[in-house]
Write a protein that holds these residues in place. Structure first.
Motif, PDB file in Angstrom:
ATOM      1  N   VAL A 132     -14.879 -71.935  41.776  1.00  0.00           N
ATOM      2  CA  VAL A 132     -15.231 -71.594  40.397  1.00  0.00           C
ATOM      3  C   VAL A 132     -16.607 -70.935  40.415  1.00  0.00           C
ATOM      4  O   VAL A 132     -17.475 -71.316  41.202  1.00  0.00           O
ATOM      5  CB  VAL A 132     -15.196 -72.845  39.474  1.00  0.00           C
ATOM      6  N   ALA A 133     -16.763 -69.902  39.576  1.00  0.00           N
ATOM      7  CA  ALA A 133     -18.038 -69.192  39.488  1.00  0.00           C
ATOM      8  C   ALA A 133     -18.217 -68.679  38.070  1.00  0.00           C
ATOM      9  O   ALA A 133     -17.255 -68.571  37.310  1.00  0.00           O
ATOM     10  CB  ALA A 133     -18.068 -68.024  40.473  1.00  0.00           C
ATOM     11  N   SER A 134     -19.457 -68.363  37.742  1.00  0.00           N
ATOM     12  CA  SER A 134     -19.763 -67.729  36.469  1.00  0.00           C
ATOM     13  C   SER A 134     -19.648 -66.218  36.638  1.00  0.00           C
ATOM     14  O   SER A 134     -19.614 -65.723  37.759  1.00  0.00           O
ATOM     15  CB  SER A 134     -21.191 -68.086  36.041  1.00  0.00           C
ATOM     16  N   ALA A 135     -19.648 -65.513  35.532  1.00  0.00           N
ATOM     17  CA  ALA A 135     -19.527 -64.055  35.591  1.00  0.00           C
ATOM     18  C   ALA A 135     -20.900 -63.391  35.750  1.00  0.00           C
ATOM     19  O   ALA A 135     -21.197 -62.377  35.128  1.00  0.00           O
ATOM     20  CB  ALA A 135     -18.815 -63.532  34.350  1.00  0.00           C
ATOM     21  N   LEU A 136     -21.732 -63.960  36.603  1.00  0.00           N
ATOM     22  CA  LEU A 136     -23.050 -63.376  36.862  1.00  0.00           C
ATOM     23  C   LEU A 136     -22.871 -62.134  37.725  1.00  0.00           C
ATOM     24  O   LEU A 136     -22.013 -62.118  38.621  1.00  0.00           O
ATOM     25  CB  LEU A 136     -23.940 -64.380  37.607  1.00  0.00           C
TER      26      LEU A 136
END
Length: 175
Positions: free
Chosen positions: A137-141
């Motif tokens: 899981v990751a952020s949309a950075l």
């Protein structure tokens, strides 16, 4: 192939200092009130394959709060994605309801630097080889997108395949 999940704001331990937003699901509310809030979120959008918690460490750790949400997801044929909260009751509740379910094994950009993201992607890859499947899981950075994009180009040569999250959810449902 892209899939959309609807993030549902859920109560973190430090609520209201840390506020996930309007219509947050709260442990102090009656199940009917939380379901009304869930319906509100579900009605804002369509085309999602499942729901996911947004924040919510306290909420996802509370059986009585989570159970009605899981039942509703099951009724609607929606999968549930857990961001990996350590105390989450989601895995046991999902199994009991036979809801398609996946949980993050690795948070890819907890420390949003190139070196750390690459390290977490390597960890994800190791887990995938070991278990046959791993979920990140990751952020949309911008840095996350850049590093993940570069990493996906190496997967073929590493003998790995990127699959949609619902594939992982269905695999967990059948195991």
């Amino acid at each position: 192939h892209h899939e959309i999940l609807l993030q549902i704001p859920m109560e973190p331990y430090d609520y209201p200092d840390n506020d996930p937003g309007p219509q947050t699901l709260l442990t102090a509310l009656a199940p009917e009130q939380n379901l009304d809030r869930l319906y509100w979120h579900l009605s804002r959008f369509q085309g999602y394959a499942g729901i996911a918690n947004f924040m919510g460490a306290r909420f996802v750790a509370t059986d009585t709060a989570m159970a009605p949400i899981v039942k509703e997801a099951a009724k609607r044929g929606l999968g549930y994605f857990d961001d990996g909260s350590a105390r989450s009751v989601a895995p046991s509740l999902m199994a009991a309801q036979a809801v398609p379910f996946a949980r993050a094994d690795v948070t890819i950009d907890g420390v949003p630097t190139s070196a750390e993201i690459d390290r977490q992607l390597a960890k994800l890859e190791g887990l995938a080889k070991e278990r046959g499947l791993a979920v990140g899981v990751a952020s949309a950075l911008p840095i996350s997108i850049e590093r993940i994009t570069a990493w996906t180009k190496t997967l073929d040569s590493h003998g790995l395949l990127l699959v949609p999250l619902t594939t992982a959810m269905m695999k967990s449902k059948s195991s």
